[in-house]
Motif scaffolding. Structure first.
Motif, PDB file in Angstrom:
ATOM      1  N   THR A   1      47.480  39.808  37.061  1.00 43.84           N
ATOM      2  CA  THR A   1      46.433  38.849  36.716  1.00 43.84           C
ATOM      3  C   THR A   1      46.036  37.982  37.922  1.00 43.84           C
ATOM      4  O   THR A   1      44.850  37.971  38.297  1.00 43.84           O
ATOM      5  N   PRO A   2      46.996  37.290  38.570  1.00 37.90           N
ATOM      6  CA  PRO A   2      46.573  36.527  39.752  1.00 37.90           C
ATOM      7  C   PRO A   2      46.084  37.424  40.886  1.00 37.90           C
ATOM      8  O   PRO A   2      45.126  37.083  41.598  1.00 37.90           O
ATOM      9  N   LEU A   3      46.690  38.592  41.021  1.00 35.60           N
ATOM     10  CA  LEU A   3      46.261  39.505  42.091  1.00 35.60           C
ATOM     11  C   LEU A   3      44.814  39.928  41.896  1.00 35.60           C
ATOM     12  O   LEU A   3      44.032  40.021  42.866  1.00 35.60           O
ATOM     13  N   THR A   4      44.465  40.184  40.630  1.00 35.67           N
ATOM     14  CA  THR A   4      43.090  40.585  40.339  1.00 35.67           C
ATOM     15  C   THR A   4      42.116  39.508  40.783  1.00 35.67           C
ATOM     16  O   THR A   4      41.094  39.787  41.426  1.00 35.67           O
ATOM     17  N   SER A   5      42.480  38.249  40.459  1.00 34.02           N
ATOM     18  CA  SER A   5      41.599  37.140  40.860  1.00 34.02           C
ATOM     19  C   SER A   5      41.509  37.039  42.375  1.00 34.02           C
ATOM     20  O   SER A   5      40.408  36.909  42.940  1.00 34.02           O
ATOM     21  N   ILE A   6      42.665  37.119  43.012  1.00 39.38           N
ATOM     22  CA  ILE A   6      42.672  36.959  44.470  1.00 39.38           C
ATOM     23  C   ILE A   6      41.865  38.052  45.148  1.00 39.38           C
ATOM     24  O   ILE A   6      40.978  37.787  45.979  1.00 39.38           O
ATOM     25  N   LEU A   7      42.157  39.283  44.738  1.00 42.35           N
ATOM     26  CA  LEU A   7      41.444  40.413  45.344  1.00 42.35           C
ATOM     27  C   LEU A   7      39.962  40.380  45.005  1.00 42.35           C
ATOM     28  O   LEU A   7      39.105  40.599  45.866  1.00 42.35           O
ATOM     29  N   GLY A   8      39.706  40.081  43.735  1.00 42.72           N
ATOM     30  CA  GLY A   8      38.323  40.086  43.268  1.00 42.72           C
ATOM     31  C   GLY A   8      37.467  39.069  43.998  1.00 42.72           C
ATOM     32  O   GLY A   8      36.401  39.408  44.551  1.00 42.72           O
ATOM     33  N   PHE A   9      37.933  37.820  44.020  1.00 44.59           N
ATOM     34  CA  PHE A   9      37.115  36.777  44.663  1.00 44.59           C
ATOM     35  C   PHE A   9      37.021  36.982  46.168  1.00 44.59           C
ATOM     36  O   PHE A   9      35.967  36.743  46.766  1.00 44.59           O
ATOM     37  N   SER A  10      38.113  37.464  46.770  1.00 48.44           N
ATOM     38  CA  SER A  10      38.014  37.684  48.210  1.00 48.44           C
ATOM     39  C   SER A  10      37.030  38.811  48.502  1.00 48.44           C
ATOM     40  O   SER A  10      36.264  38.759  49.468  1.00 48.44           O
ATOM     41  N   GLU A  11      37.010  39.801  47.620  1.00 47.53           N
ATOM     42  CA  GLU A  11      36.047  40.894  47.803  1.00 47.53           C
ATOM     43  C   GLU A  11      34.609  40.375  47.666  1.00 47.53           C
ATOM     44  O   GLU A  11      33.730  40.695  48.467  1.00 47.53           O
ATOM     45  N   LEU A  12      34.409  39.512  46.643  1.00 49.39           N
ATOM     46  CA  LEU A  12      33.076  38.935  46.461  1.00 49.39           C
ATOM     47  C   LEU A  12      32.656  38.158  47.694  1.00 49.39           C
ATOM     48  O   LEU A  12      31.514  38.271  48.157  1.00 49.39           O
ATOM     49  N   LEU A  13      33.600  37.370  48.231  1.00 48.34           N
ATOM     50  CA  LEU A  13      33.287  36.573  49.415  1.00 48.34           C
ATOM     51  C   LEU A  13      32.957  37.457  50.604  1.00 48.34           C
ATOM     52  O   LEU A  13      32.080  37.145  51.403  1.00 48.34           O
ATOM     53  N   LEU A  14      33.649  38.552  50.720  1.00 47.05           N
ATOM     54  CA  LEU A  14      33.445  39.448  51.850  1.00 47.05           C
ATOM     55  C   LEU A  14      32.151  40.242  51.724  1.00 47.05           C
ATOM     56  O   LEU A  14      31.461  40.488  52.708  1.00 47.05           O
ATOM     57  N   ARG A  15      31.881  40.687  50.497  1.00 49.01           N
ATOM     58  CA  ARG A  15      30.759  41.617  50.318  1.00 49.01           C
ATOM     59  C   ARG A  15      29.429  40.950  50.025  1.00 49.01           C
ATOM     60  O   ARG A  15      28.386  41.502  50.280  1.00 49.01           O
ATOM     61  N   LYS A  16      29.537  39.806  49.376  1.00 46.69           N
ATOM     62  CA  LYS A  16      28.279  39.170  48.962  1.00 46.69           C
ATOM     63  C   LYS A  16      28.079  37.890  49.760  1.00 46.69           C
ATOM     64  O   LYS A  16      29.041  37.264  50.198  1.00 46.69           O
ATOM     65  N   SER A  17      26.848  37.537  49.911  1.00 43.52           N
ATOM     66  CA  SER A  17      26.607  36.237  50.536  1.00 43.52           C
ATOM     67  C   SER A  17      26.467  35.217  49.410  1.00 43.52           C
ATOM     68  O   SER A  17      25.606  35.328  48.547  1.00 43.52           O
TER      69      SER A  17
END
Lengths: 127, 799
Positions: B398-414
């Motif tokens: 659960t926390p990993l999903t959030s961490i990975l997910g939001f970091s991916e959003l930050l990396l991929r999206k402006s």
């Protein structure tokens, strides 16, 4: 504007899913457990439900089966979010009639694409 | 069978014995009869000889004698006074008169020669001196004069035996011709004739007859003896056997009890006394139910009596009671004993004391059960562990999903700045959550491995609880966290960090399991037994009764299927329990399902801590400390308290050797040593000081002398850091210690073996701003001098 209901007991995960989809022009609804989700589905008739499997009260599997067994809600697209990627979880997802499932941790972009293509398919079938 | 055998044998033996006795009696009488018979025959024979003589004499005397030619054999009788003794026949032949006496003598001569028969005519007053009576004849003659009719007997003469018979000769008319001159009258006893004949022929015949008779009896006797001996020997043999058997029964390792048909005991062997404590005398005549424990029902005994009453063997186990009341188990087999007619006469019970066996068996079963239970528990633990893997999987994902997910959003999206911050906050929070989860695991691992460290100290529990409540209140606006604090709560002896961990766990549980919100009360009160009680009460879901006992087990979570998502690892309460136990308290739960739960734990108040003070000091090891060497306990306690207020941990010893042991052999060096110079025991303070300063390991540990002696000069020469003359104010001690610790070069001894670790340590120290100077570098020892101005405890932290 397709209506999508996001159901997860973890606020952080609801937030993640919404953040993944919010720029795509969907009408996003939230529920934090199965019962609340069911009430919203009946009231709002969303086109899609993104459903966490492990939830208090009514689990994602149970809610999914309820929706798929009921002709008035069986057309709703359901994406299950499971914590495990084992065969028995995949089988469980199929048995309750889910349209798709994603394993945590999942990629927000992948979710985005899955949501878009499932909605696209549904529209093609209808038209 | 046996009785039968014995009666028959005895009967036969008695008959044989009687037979022998009768045979002997009969034989004796028959022999006597035979002897008498042959004597009678001899007597008759003698009598007939006698009568013949008497008749011939009568014939002779009737003829007034007879004349016979004179021959050498028939010389004229010189004792006969008769004018006509010799007559001359007409033809010139001289005849001599042979009177009865002479005739008798002549016949006797012939009889003697031809028949070995002796006739002897004799008298007490014989005319012919040759006719004088011998001794036997004299006695006989005398008896005749007293009226006896005859006399006879068997007499020994030399080697042969003679039968002698004698009868009197009565005076008759004819006799007077010759014997009138002797004064006899008719009817007088003039003398007698004795007949003597050899007894040998009779003896031979008699012996033969006796032999024949005897041989019959001997055959009979031999038969009787043979039969008797046979059975007699058999009896002796049987008796031997019986003795053996009796011995066997007496010495048997089993109890043997014989009863009559009424159940009265008639025999017990010694083992019975050994087992039951009742002597034979106490039980003979009694019923075996004196041993009854009452543990076995009436039906049990009924069944037994029925079985043996029907002549069958009974096997079973008694639970009996000894004389002293102890219970014991006896395995028994009871069999009826029958006489030769088949009637039951006795019952024999052979019993084995199986108490030990039974106990051993029960012990074995108990062990098996325990093992089985342990195995079940292991399986349960195994199951719980695999459950845990699932839970952990979920909890980590659960926390990993959030961490990975939001970091991916930050990396991929402006994304905009506001969103970026929000995403990063979420990432941070989830990472913190993940850390907490991992820490929980590590805590449990440590606790289970026994490596959990507790830094106990005096605590104001109210303060600790208030801080915790503030932290958790901030996390939920749906819950009202309330502190109910009793007045005058004593200080507790606990580790504040661990206590906060326990309280935090209980509070977050209370919040989590009260999804509807509501009030959560924390009640702090002092218990009756030197303890403080902290209760956390919620009005949430509550805990089913069956789950309450297992709640504190590691990995346990109530109702896994629908509470999993509430979060947590199933470790929180297990960790809480272990911590509270380690702090000397107890923890328990009271709950009504659906109405909420109250978790309560206790902590010993500080008075308990004082009692266990010394023990704690020894046990809590890995902490930097000031060593107090002081043989006056109250002084030592004052130092301890004084230094405690300044934040120093202390350890107290009251003699030199212990001081050296603690200063040198412990893994950690004291920060400083407060040393009294006057010490009891083999080493005084001066000696301790000298040794400390001589030892390369301890020579840099600052030593502060605390003494009544004013010898600061000597002390300083020996290298003491400070010299305090008692009495001195507490402040001075604290100041002195602080100075000593801060100005001293902390020396840390580390048993490092590789250059890599050395470098790491140096790097660590240098990164914290310390100058590191390596002075000794052997393979197994690295001594690092750490430069001055270190905070007090850094040396210990490094160790």
């Amino acid at each position: 504007m397709p209506k999508i209901l996001v159901v997860d007991d973890e606020p952080a995960l609801r937030f993640l899913i919404i953040a993944s989809l919010e720029d795509e022009g969907y009408d996003l609804l939230e529920a934090e457990d199965g019962f609340q989700a069911y009430d919203l589905i009946i009231a709002e008739r969303p086109e899609m439900v993104i459903l966490d499997v492990m939830m208090p009260g009514l689990t994602g599997y149970e809610l999914c089966k309820m929706l798929k067994d009921n002709p008035s809600t069986s057309k709703i697209i359901i994406i299950l979010l499971t914590a495990k990627a084992q065969l028995k979880d995949r089988l469980a997802s199929q048995q309750v009639g889910a349209d798709y499932y994603l394993t945590k941790p999942f990629s927000p972009l992948e979710l985005n694409e899955v949501v878009a293509s499932l909605l696209q398919n549904r529209r093609e079938i209808i038209s | 069978m046996k009785n039968n055998f014995f009666s028959t044998t005895r009967f036969i033996i008695i008959i044989c014995t009687l037979l022998v006795i009768v045979a002997i009696v009969l034989m004796k009488s028959e022999i006597d009869g035979i002897k008498a018979l042959f004597q009678k025959v001899a007597l008759d024979s003698a009598k007939s000889h006698f009568n013949t003589i008497v008749i011939m004499r009568k014939w002779n005397s009737l003829h007034d004698g007879v004349y016979v030619p004179v021959t050498p054999q028939t010389e004229p009788n010189p004792y006969l006074e008769d004018p006509l003794r010799e007559v001359e026949t007409t033809d010139g032949m001289i005849l001599t008169k042979v009177n009865p006496a002479y005739m008798t003598r002549l016949i006797a001569d012939i009889a003697n020669q031809d028949l070995d028969l002796k006739f002897h005519i004799t008298s007490l007053k014989p005319l012919n001196p040759n006719n004088a009576a011998d001794q036997w004849e004299r006695q006989a003659l005398e008896s005749f004069e007293e009226g006896a009719k005859s006399n006879y007997g068997i007499l020994k003469s030399g080697t042969k035996r003679d039968f002698r018979y004698m009868a009197p000769l009565k005076v008759e008319n004819e006799c007077l011709q010759c014997h009138a001159k002797q004064g006899y009258q008719v009817g007088d006893i003039r003398g007698g004739i004795s007949v003597t004949m050899p007894y040998e022929p009779f003896q031979r015949a008699q012996d033969q007859a006796i032999l024949i008779s005897l041989s019959r009896y001997i055959i009979l006797l031999m038969f009787a003896a043979a039969v008797g001996t046979y059975f007699g020997r058999k009896t002796i043999f049987t008796e031997k056997e019986m003795r053996k058997l009796t011995q066997a029964v007496e010495q048997s390792a089993n109890s043997v009890v014989i009863t009559d048909t009424e159940g009265r005991i008639v025999y017990v062997n010694p083992k019975v006394e050994e087992v039951t404590g009742y002597s034979a005398a106490e039980v003979i005549g009694k019923n075996p139910h004196i041993l009854k424990s009452g543990e076995q029902g009436v039906e049990f005994y009924q069944e037994m009596w029925e079985t043996i009453g029907n002549g069958k063997e009974w096997h079973g186990t008694f639970h009996n009671k000894k004389k002293n009341g102890d219970m014991f188990w006896e395995k028994a087999s009871i069999a009826p004993v029958r006489d030769h007619r088949g009637t039951i006469t006795n019952y024999i019970a052979i019993k084995e004391d199986i108490t030990k066996l039974k106990e051993a068996t029960e012990e074995r079963e108990r062990l098996i059960n325990e093992t089985r239970q342990a195995l079940e528990q292991l399986k349960e633990v195994d199951h719980l562990k695999s459950e845990l893997v699932n839970v952990v999987s979920h909890e980590l994902r659960t926390p990993l999903t959030s961490i990975l997910g939001f970091s991916e959003l930050l990396l991929r999206k402006s994304v905009g700045e506001a969103k970026t911050k929000k995403y990063l906050t979420t990432i941070h929070n989830e990472a913190v959550r993940l850390t907490g989860l991992i820490n929980s695991f590590l805590d449990l691992q440590k606790i289970e491995a026994g490596r959990f460290e507790f830094k106990k100290q005096c605590l104001d529990i109210g303060e600790t609880v208030r801080n915790c409540i503030n932290v958790y209140q901030a996390q939920s606006d749906r819950h009202a966290l309330v502190l109910v604090l009793e007045e005058d709560i004593p200080l507790v002896w606990a580790d504040p960090d661990r206590l906060t961990q326990v309280l935090g766990n209980l509070l977050s549980n209370a919040i989590k399991y009260s999804p509807a919100g509501g009030s959560i009360e924390v009640n702090v009160s002092s218990g009756p037994t030197a303890e403080v009680k902290i209760a956390v009460r919620d009005h949430g879901l509550g805990i089913p009764e069956d789950a309450q006992s297992t709640l504190f087990q590691p990995f346990y979570r109530v109702d896994n299927s629908d509470r999993r998502q509430i979060g947590g690892t199933g470790l929180g309460l297990a960790i809480c329990q272990k911590i509270i136990h380690a702090l000397g308290g107890r923890i328990w739960v009271q709950s009504v399902h659906g109405l909420g739960s109250t978790f309560t734990f206790t902590l010993p108040d500080v008075t308990i801590q004082r009692e266990t003070n010394m023990k704690e000091e020894v046990r809590v090891a890995a902490e930097p400390f000031i060593l107090i060497v002081e043989d006056d306990r109250s002084t030592a306690d004052i130092f301890k308290e004084t230094l405690a207020t300044a934040g120093y941990t202390t350890r107290i010893v009251d003699n030199g050797p212990a001081a050296l042991a603690l200063a040198i052999t412990e893994q950690m060096l004291p920060l400083a040593i407060i040393l009294d110079l006057v010490l009891v025991g083999p080493l005084d303070g001066w000696e301790v000081l000298r040794r400390l300063k001589q030892d390369v390991r301890t020579k840099n540990v600052p030593v502060i002398i605390s003494s009544c002696l004013e010898k600061s000069q000597e002390g300083l020469e020996l290298g003491v850091t400070d010299y305090l003359v008692k009495p001195f104010p507490p402040d001075k001690l604290v100041e002195s210690v602080r100075n000593a610790v801060q100005t001293a070069n902390g020396v840390v001894e580390l048993p490092f073996t590789t250059q890599k670790i050395e470098d790491e340590v140096k790097g660590l120290l240098e990164s914290k701003g310390f100058a590191v100077q390596e002075i000794i570098n052997r393979d197994d020892l690295l001594v690092i001098f750490i430069d001055s101005a270190l905070p007090g405890k850094i040396g210990g932290d490094l160790a």
